[in-house]
Design an enzyme around this catalytic site. Structure first.
Site, PDB file in Angstrom:
ATOM      1  N   ARG A  51      44.814  60.110 -72.461  1.00  0.00           N
ATOM      2  CA  ARG A  51      43.845  59.359 -73.268  1.00  0.00           C
ATOM      3  C   ARG A  51      44.590  58.490 -74.289  1.00  0.00           C
ATOM      4  O   ARG A  51      44.158  57.408 -74.646  1.00  0.00           O
ATOM      5  CB  ARG A  51      42.865  60.321 -73.962  1.00  0.00           C
ATOM      6  CG  ARG A  51      41.922  59.613 -74.902  1.00  0.00           C
ATOM      7  CD  ARG A  51      40.631  60.362 -75.237  1.00  0.00           C
ATOM      8  NE  ARG A  51      40.697  61.802 -75.199  1.00  0.00           N
ATOM      9  CZ  ARG A  51      41.200  62.599 -76.147  1.00  0.00           C
ATOM     10  NH1 ARG A  51      41.723  62.079 -77.248  1.00  0.00           N
ATOM     11  NH2 ARG A  51      41.204  63.912 -75.998  1.00  0.00           N
ATOM     12  N   TYR A 103      27.428  36.653 -74.473  1.00  0.00           N
ATOM     13  CA  TYR A 103      26.953  37.470 -73.348  1.00  0.00           C
ATOM     14  C   TYR A 103      25.838  38.416 -73.835  1.00  0.00           C
ATOM     15  O   TYR A 103      25.978  39.049 -74.891  1.00  0.00           O
ATOM     16  CB  TYR A 103      28.152  38.253 -72.786  1.00  0.00           C
ATOM     17  CG  TYR A 103      27.788  39.343 -71.820  1.00  0.00           C
ATOM     18  CD1 TYR A 103      27.099  39.060 -70.650  1.00  0.00           C
ATOM     19  CD2 TYR A 103      28.137  40.660 -72.077  1.00  0.00           C
ATOM     20  CE1 TYR A 103      26.761  40.071 -69.762  1.00  0.00           C
ATOM     21  CE2 TYR A 103      27.821  41.670 -71.195  1.00  0.00           C
ATOM     22  CZ  TYR A 103      27.125  41.370 -70.031  1.00  0.00           C
ATOM     23  OH  TYR A 103      26.789  42.370 -69.171  1.00  0.00           O
ATOM     24  N   ASP A 175      36.071  36.114 -77.395  1.00  0.00           N
ATOM     25  CA  ASP A 175      35.878  36.588 -76.024  1.00  0.00           C
ATOM     26  C   ASP A 175      36.396  35.485 -75.103  1.00  0.00           C
ATOM     27  O   ASP A 175      35.799  34.419 -75.004  1.00  0.00           O
ATOM     28  CB  ASP A 175      34.388  36.876 -75.790  1.00  0.00           C
ATOM     29  CG  ASP A 175      34.124  37.512 -74.427  1.00  0.00           C
ATOM     30  OD1 ASP A 175      34.904  37.249 -73.501  1.00  0.00           O
ATOM     31  OD2 ASP A 175      33.124  38.250 -74.304  1.00  0.00           O
ATOM     32  N   LYS A 200      36.448  40.409 -64.753  1.00  0.00           N
ATOM     33  CA  LYS A 200      36.203  39.054 -64.246  1.00  0.00           C
ATOM     34  C   LYS A 200      37.500  38.425 -63.711  1.00  0.00           C
ATOM     35  O   LYS A 200      38.083  38.943 -62.798  1.00  0.00           O
ATOM     36  CB  LYS A 200      35.562  38.214 -65.350  1.00  0.00           C
ATOM     37  CG  LYS A 200      34.470  38.952 -66.148  1.00  0.00           C
ATOM     38  CD  LYS A 200      33.312  39.435 -65.298  1.00  0.00           C
ATOM     39  CE  LYS A 200      32.262  40.112 -66.186  1.00  0.00           C
ATOM     40  NZ  LYS A 200      31.217  40.787 -65.447  1.00  0.00           N
TER      41      LYS A 200
HETATM   42  C1  LIG Z   1      31.739  36.893 -71.471  1.00  0.00           C
HETATM   43  C2  LIG Z   1      31.573  38.357 -71.204  1.00  0.00           C
HETATM   44  N1  LIG Z   1      32.023  39.238 -72.112  1.00  0.00           N
HETATM   45  C3  LIG Z   1      31.891  40.569 -71.910  1.00  0.00           C
HETATM   46  C4  LIG Z   1      31.280  41.073 -70.776  1.00  0.00           C
HETATM   47  C5  LIG Z   1      31.157  42.559 -70.606  1.00  0.00           C
HETATM   48  O1  LIG Z   1      32.122  43.017 -69.701  1.00  0.00           O
HETATM   49  P1  LIG Z   1      31.951  44.296 -68.762  1.00  0.00           P
HETATM   50  O2  LIG Z   1      30.861  43.987 -67.782  1.00  0.00           O
HETATM   51  O3  LIG Z   1      33.308  44.459 -68.154  1.00  0.00           O
HETATM   52  O4  LIG Z   1      31.573  45.439 -69.640  1.00  0.00           O
HETATM   53  C6  LIG Z   1      30.808  40.191 -69.815  1.00  0.00           C
HETATM   54  C7  LIG Z   1      30.146  40.693 -68.605  1.00  0.00           C
HETATM   55  O5  LIG Z   1      29.570  39.961 -67.823  1.00  0.00           O
HETATM   56  C8  LIG Z   1      30.956  38.797 -70.028  1.00  0.00           C
HETATM   57  O6  LIG Z   1      30.511  37.893 -69.143  1.00  0.00           O
END
Ligand SMILES: Cc1ncc(COP(=O)(O)O)c(C=O)c1O
Length: 384
Positions: A51, A103, A175, A200
């Site tokens: 962990r 998001y 992000d 992604k």
């Molecule tokens: C821009 C963005 N940030 C964060 C996330 C969250 O990521 P996760 O689905 O890996 O938890 C997403 C998910 O689609 C996203 O598109």
């Protein structure tokens, strides 16, 4: 040994991925171990319990840090777990400024979970940086933005927001999921944290979830390490290895995503059944100049309007090469209806206010042959 002087692809393939010292294996092994043999009381070889750290995760964290130009990376079980870690160290009464069209899962986490712990949020259109300045309070402890945003592709000037934040001693996290470090490196523009859903483009093959925080700030690094250890929402060795493998081809994939993205955007702009194509690589995008300054490519995320939910439904059911699916950043093209998927947790009013209509569709253009993607879009749009 790679160094920060090496090119992007060389770092992607080699940083923190020296051949295995014992066997010479060119790939970092998947260390499927929860614990490690200790050498005595308080004596160990750097690893005590997975962990806290694991050699496969260590390699991934160092590798992504090298690509983002950061001092340390911290891998989590998903992008959402990474964002949760960002705010876990805040205290009751602290205030966060968050981009108003990030998001939907980020909005849901902050407004439905974190807010219950007495942390306050201001939802701000950060594309106008004055809004950030105006929203700052004495209790503001974090500014979190997404650029470009999901799905309407609005940009924020990272350097301008970072300067405002630093005047007030507030860390800025960005992000960077949509661009990947290949096209945009927020730390180079003054951000304190580059955040990713590795699910992604970094992984790139739609076969694992993951999240990452990269920082140059020693205090933040320490708190991210502490959250990893305390809450345990870390990335497994297997999924760390999947991302390490995916990242080796990040540069070539991103170049092809970008080429295909530009071609699809150009096609959509001319299509009679489509309006309002949102893609930072179009000269018609209101922030085209900022896009060219801040990013070295435009990527492959595009949103466009097909007029109604019924048309969006017909389009999504008619695609054959492209898949109707919610995620993005994989080698395969994915198309989705933002209002009922990524932004389903927002109210109608909230969606309207950020430009997510019932007829808005988002495409993550993959790296299939461009003629097949365009042909598929053309035949599917013909059904709307
Ligand atoms: C821009 C963005 N940030 C964060 C996330 C969250 O990521 P996760 O689905 O890996 O938890 C997403 C998910 O689609 C996203 O598109």
């Amino acid at each position: 040994m790679t160094s920060s002087q090496n090119g992007f692809s060389t770092r992607a393939i080699h940083a923190a991925q020296e051949p295995d010292a014992r066997t010479g294996a060119v790939n970092v092994p998947i260390y499927l171990t929860s614990t490690y043999q200790l050498e005595g009381i308080e004596k160990h070889r750097g690893w005590e319990y997975s962990r806290v750290n694991n050699p496969t995760r260590d390699a991934l964290e160092a590798n992504i840090a090298a690509l983002e130009g950061g001092a340390s990376g911290h891998a989590f079980a998903s992008g959402m777990a990474a964002i949760a870690a960002l705010v876990t160290m805040l205290n009751t009464g602290d205030h966060v400024i968050c981009g108003h069209n990030v998001y939907g899962g980020t909005t849901r986490l902050f407004s439905q979970v974190i807010v219950r712990h007495g942390i306050e949020f201001s939802w701000v259109d950060t594309s106008n940086t004055d809004n950030v300045r105006k929203a700052i309070r004495p209790t503001t402890k974090l500014v979190h933005i997404e650029t470009p945003t999901n799905p309407v592709m609005t940009l924020t000037d990272i350097r301008a927001v970072a300067d405002i934040c630093h005047e007030h001693g507030i860390p800025l996290s960005v992000d960077n999921t949509f661009m990947s470090p290949y096209f945009q490196r927020p730390l180079e523009h003054g951000a304190d944290v580059a955040m990713h859903s590795t699910t992604k483009f970094l992984n790139g093959h739609s076969d694992g979830l993951g999240g990452m925080l990269v920082t140059n700030n020693a205090k933040l690094a320490e708190s991210f390490r502490f959250v990893q250890k305390c809450t345990g929402g870390i990335l497994s060795p297997f999924e760390s290895w999947l991302v390490l493998r995916g990242v080796k081809t990040l540069a070539v994939r991103m170049r092809q995503h970008d080429a295909n993205g530009r071609a699809v955007a150009a096609f959509l702009v001319k299509h009679p059944k489509v309006s309002n194509v949102l893609y930072p690589g179009l000269e018609s995008h209101p922030q085209y100049e900022l896009a060219k300054r801040q990013m070295s490519g435009f990527g492959s995320m595009i949103a466009f309007e097909v007029g109604s939910r019924a048309n969006a439904d017909k389009l999504l059911q008619a695609v054959r090469v492209i898949t109707n699916g919610e995620s993005l950043g994989g080698v395969e093209s994915l198309i989705s209806h933002s209002a009922t998927t990524t932004h389903a947790s927002l109210s109608d009013e909230e969606r309207r206010s950020i430009g997510i209509t019932e007829g808005l569709v988002r495409i993550s253009v993959g790296i299939e042959d461009i003629d097949d993607i365009l042909g598929d879009l053309d035949q599917a749009l013909g059904k709307t």
